[in-house]
Design a protein around this motif. Structure first.
Motif, PDB file in Angstrom:
ATOM      1  N   THR A  91       0.835  -1.207   0.000  1.00 10.49           N
ATOM      2  CA  THR A  91       0.000   0.000   0.000  1.00 10.49           C
ATOM      3  C   THR A  91       0.866   1.251   0.000  1.00 10.49           C
ATOM      4  OG1 THR A  91      -1.785  -1.133   1.167  1.00 10.49           O
ATOM      5  CG2 THR A  91      -1.785   1.267   1.242  1.00 10.49           C
ATOM      6  N   ALA A  92       1.913   1.248   0.824  1.00 14.62           N
ATOM      7  CA  ALA A  92       2.821   2.394   0.868  1.00 14.62           C
ATOM      8  C   ALA A  92       3.486   2.608  -0.482  1.00 14.62           C
ATOM      9  CB  ALA A  92       3.872   2.181   1.956  1.00 14.62           C
ATOM     10  N   PHE A  93       3.880   1.527  -1.141  1.00 19.07           N
ATOM     11  CA  PHE A  93       4.520   1.649  -2.453  1.00 19.07           C
ATOM     12  C   PHE A  93       3.561   2.214  -3.489  1.00 19.07           C
ATOM     13  CE2 PHE A  93       5.390  -0.222  -6.652  1.00 19.07           C
ATOM     14  CZ  PHE A  93       6.641   0.333  -6.892  1.00 19.07           C
ATOM     15  N   VAL A  94       2.326   1.747  -3.494  1.00 19.66           N
ATOM     16  CA  VAL A  94       1.341   2.234  -4.448  1.00 19.66           C
ATOM     17  C   VAL A  94       1.043   3.718  -4.220  1.00 19.66           C
ATOM     18  CG1 VAL A  94      -1.070   2.057  -5.170  1.00 19.66           C
ATOM     19  CG2 VAL A  94       0.281  -0.015  -4.845  1.00 19.66           C
ATOM     20  N   VAL A  95       0.890   4.118  -2.968  1.00 20.51           N
ATOM     21  CA  VAL A  95       0.620   5.530  -2.644  1.00 20.51           C
ATOM     22  C   VAL A  95       1.792   6.404  -3.057  1.00 20.51           C
ATOM     23  CG1 VAL A  95       0.233   7.168  -0.766  1.00 20.51           C
ATOM     24  CG2 VAL A  95      -0.986   4.987  -0.785  1.00 20.51           C
TER      25      VAL A  95
END
Length: 264
Positions: free
Chosen positions: A36-40
């Motif tokens: 999720t952090a990577f996508v954001v």
């Protein structure tokens, strides 16, 4: 009573979701938070359209820059003149699609986002399994094609890493912290891409007798060895991608005033 899944007729009747007593939920939770952090982060950088060049460094989300309005220092620039959105949107979809359809990442986000299943010996909440035979999951079959696009992109990023040895005033002999980061990132991306299951099939698939193809057999054995570490390279390269882009952003935005470097 459901006719499929863990409640199907003939399956053991267990009232609890799992008999495991360990903290099985930690791994899918960490995976969920990391992805999720990577996508954001990637969405922020891809849509921002700025702070992606600090000579001699170019952010990998924007390389190659295909529009005529690229920041000075991006190589190459052009030839698309009609594009008005972020230049990264023309490029970033390739590595993101390659990772999204990757066999390892599919297992990772199936377990962490969809709980299908969340862990070994833990029942999933879904009543049935339809596989990847319909939209949108049937698009995961694109992986074998995005693999070849990823190879081309790796070549460009390797060129960027070599170009990071250029002195801003001209000539060669510049070694900065960004130079090292870009080189490490390029190496990690090559290891991740070459350890891909599609690469293993590309070099050794559809061969009846390896003895008649000694070169391809050696390539297949090499890819098979690194394929065993595909998950490790998937995570290492994910981290180096963020590190490389973020370092360029810090320099290009002026948050860092200078790049630690030596010149000879």
């Amino acid at each position: 009573m459901a006719s499929t899944g863990v409640d199907a007729p003939g399956r053991a009747k267990i009232d609890v979701r799992t008999l495991r007593t360990d903290r099985w939920w930690i791994q899918p939770l960490v995976t969920f938070l990391a992805l999720t952090a990577f996508v954001v982060y990637s969405a922020w950088r891809v849509f921002s359209g700025q702070y992606y060049v600090f000579e001699p460094y170019v952010s990998l989300y924007y390389s190659p820059c295909l529009v005529t309005t690229c920041d000075p220092g991006a190589i190459p620039a052009g030839p698309i003149s009609w594009w008005t959105l972020s230049p990264a949107l023309l490029i970033a979809w390739i590595p993101l699609t390659f990772r999204f359809t990757c066999y390892y990442y599919r297992k990772a986000y199936f377990r962490s986002f969809w709980m299908s299943p969340p862990a070994c010996a833990v029942a999933e909440p879904h009543g049935k399994y339809t596989g990847e035979r319909r939209l949108p999951l049937i698009l995961n079959n694109m992986h074998r094609y995005t693999f070849y696009l990823a190879l081309l992109l790796n070549i460009m990023l390797t060129i960027d890493a070599v170009a990071a040895f250029r002195k801003p005033e001209g000539g060669w002999g510049y070694i900065g912290l960004g130079t090292i980061i870009l080189c490490v990132n390029a190496a990690a991306l090559w290891m991740y891409t070459l350890s891909c299951h599609s690469c293993r099939n590309a070099v050794g698939g559809r061969i009846t007798h390896f003895s008649k193809h000694p070169v391809r057999y050696k390539m297949w054995t090499f890819v098979s060895r690194i394929n065993a570490h595909h998950m490790k390279w998937a995570w290492i390269s994910l981290c180096t991608v963020v590190l490389a882009d973020f370092y360029v952003y810090l320099l290009a935005s002026g948050i860092l005033s200078t790049d630690l470097h030596i010149s000879f």
